[in-house]
Write a protein that holds these residues in place. Structure first.
Motif, short mmCIF file in Angstrom:
data_model
loop_
_atom_site.label_atom_id
_atom_site.label_comp_id
_atom_site.label_asym_id
_atom_site.label_seq_id
_atom_site.Cartn_x
_atom_site.Cartn_y
_atom_site.Cartn_z
N GLU B 20 -13.31 9.64 5.92
CA GLU B 20 -12.39 8.84 5.12
C GLU B 20 -11.54 9.79 4.29
OE1 GLU B 20 -13.02 4.92 2.68
OE2 GLU B 20 -13.42 6.59 1.30
N LEU B 21 -10.24 9.65 4.39
CA LEU B 21 -9.30 10.42 3.59
C LEU B 21 -8.70 9.45 2.57
CD1 LEU B 21 -7.50 12.50 6.37
CD2 LEU B 21 -9.67 12.95 5.20
N ARG B 22 -8.79 9.83 1.30
CA ARG B 22 -8.44 8.88 0.25
C ARG B 22 -7.01 9.05 -0.24
NH1 ARG B 22 -12.96 9.75 -4.10
NH2 ARG B 22 -12.56 11.93 -3.54
N CYS B 23 -6.40 7.90 -0.53
CA CYS B 23 -5.03 7.89 -1.02
C CYS B 23 -4.87 6.78 -2.04
CB CYS B 23 -4.05 7.67 0.13
SG CYS B 23 -2.33 7.43 -0.38
N ASN B 24 -4.38 7.12 -3.20
CA ASN B 24 -4.03 6.13 -4.23
C ASN B 24 -2.56 6.25 -4.57
OD1 ASN B 24 -7.17 6.64 -4.91
ND2 ASN B 24 -6.53 4.57 -5.50
N TYR B 25 -1.96 5.14 -4.94
CA TYR B 25 -0.55 5.17 -5.26
C TYR B 25 -0.31 4.38 -6.54
CZ TYR B 25 -0.31 0.33 -3.73
OH TYR B 25 -0.52 -1.02 -3.62
N SER B 26 0.85 4.59 -7.11
CA SER B 26 1.28 3.77 -8.25
C SER B 26 2.72 3.38 -8.02
CB SER B 26 1.14 4.54 -9.56
OG SER B 26 2.00 5.63 -9.60
N SER B 27 3.00 2.10 -8.32
CA SER B 27 4.36 1.60 -8.18
C SER B 27 4.47 0.29 -8.93
CB SER B 27 4.70 1.40 -6.71
OG SER B 27 6.00 0.82 -6.58
N SER B 28 5.62 0.05 -9.48
CA SER B 28 5.85 -1.20 -10.20
C SER B 28 6.44 -2.28 -9.30
CB SER B 28 6.78 -0.96 -11.39
OG SER B 28 8.00 -0.42 -10.94
N VAL B 29 6.75 -1.90 -8.06
CA VAL B 29 7.32 -2.86 -7.12
C VAL B 29 6.51 -2.83 -5.82
CG1 VAL B 29 9.63 -2.63 -8.11
CG2 VAL B 29 8.94 -1.17 -6.19
N SER B 30 6.82 -3.76 -4.93
CA SER B 30 6.13 -3.79 -3.64
C SER B 30 6.45 -2.53 -2.86
CB SER B 30 6.57 -5.02 -2.84
OG SER B 30 6.19 -6.20 -3.50
N VAL B 31 5.46 -2.09 -2.08
CA VAL B 31 5.63 -0.82 -1.37
C VAL B 31 5.32 -0.97 0.11
CG1 VAL B 31 5.05 0.55 -3.40
CG2 VAL B 31 3.25 -0.13 -1.82
N TYR B 32 5.83 -0.02 0.87
CA TYR B 32 5.38 0.23 2.22
C TYR B 32 4.51 1.48 2.15
CZ TYR B 32 9.35 -2.73 3.70
OH TYR B 32 10.25 -3.74 3.88
N LEU B 33 3.47 1.53 2.99
CA LEU B 33 2.55 2.66 2.95
C LEU B 33 2.40 3.27 4.34
CD1 LEU B 33 -0.02 0.84 0.72
CD2 LEU B 33 1.18 2.92 0.03
N PHE B 34 2.25 4.58 4.37
CA PHE B 34 2.22 5.31 5.63
C PHE B 34 1.18 6.43 5.58
CE2 PHE B 34 6.33 3.55 6.90
CZ PHE B 34 6.93 3.29 5.68
#
Lengths: 112, 110
Positions: B20-34
């Motif tokens: 498992e490779l972990r990824c966290n993000y922060s955004s105030s709007v809807s996002v696309y993730l890749f």
């Protein structure tokens, strides 16, 4: 589709020389990105264009770097004068409407 | 502006083990993730993407990722890795613009 095309694939130059990297995005894509990748700093966004217009160039390291996109099928990244610390792999990528980016094979630049 | 954090810079694992490779993000709007993969001396190529719909996304080479909005995460998983999966993996988020994480180097050992 041939994908994103970059030229040259390898460039070796001497400090002080002008370097021009070229990119042909995928036909129909409206975004074009330039990245630099090094072991020390990882993948850095330098600049990106939307419909040939530069939108964000805050990642361009300094005035020695410039980028242009004269039309939808061609972009250049120029370094003048080049310095050894500019040695890196430079990637061009294109996308349609901010969706997934398609990367070129990169240009490996070595400045002696 | 959005940001991406890949929690592990290096992940060593034995062949046929899960990863498992972990990824966290922060955004105030809807996002696309890749998730992208970069093999040595090559450019980045897309592994999988989340645009909308099902939160479990399947990609190439047996990889999958799950979008968790409440935890703002998009972790990448594979139940059984191969030597050929050794590469650098990048998580990216697209909202106002696209941001890449610092990358996770996955090394699969025999």
């Amino acid at each position: 589709d041939a994908g994103v095309i970059q030229s040259p694939r390898h460039e070796v130059t001497e400090m002080g020389q002008e370097v021009t990297l070229r990119c042909k995005p995928i036909s129909g894509h409206d975004y074009l990105f330039w990245y630099r990748q090094t072991m020390m700093r990882g993948l850095e966004l330098l600049i990106y264009f939307n419909n040939n217009v530069p939108i964000d160039d805050s990642g361009m390291p300094e005035d020695r770097f410039s980028a242009k996109m004269p039309n939808a099928s061609f972009s250049t990244l120029k370094i003048q004068p080049s310095e050894p610390r500019d040695s890196a792999v430079y990637f061009c990528a294109s996308s349609l409407r901010r969706q997934e980016q398609f990367f070129g094979p990169g240009t490996r630049l070595t400045v002696l | 502006a959005q940001s991406v954090t890949q929690l592990d810079s290096q992940v060593p694992v034995f062949e046929e083990a899960p990863v498992e490779l972990r990824c966290n993000y922060s955004s105030s709007v809807s996002v696309y993730l890749f998730w992208y993969v970069q093999y040595p001396n090559q450019g980045l190529q897309l592994l999988l993407k989340y645009l909308s719909g099902s939160t479990l996304v399947k990609g190439i080479n047996g990889f999958e990722a799950e979008f968790n909005k409440s935890q703002t995460s998009f972790h990448l998983r594979k139940p059984s890795v191969h030597i050929s999966d050794t590469a650098e993996y990048f998580c990216a988020v697209s909202a106002n613009d696209m941001r890449f994480g610092a990358g996770t180097r996955l090394t699969v050992k025999p």
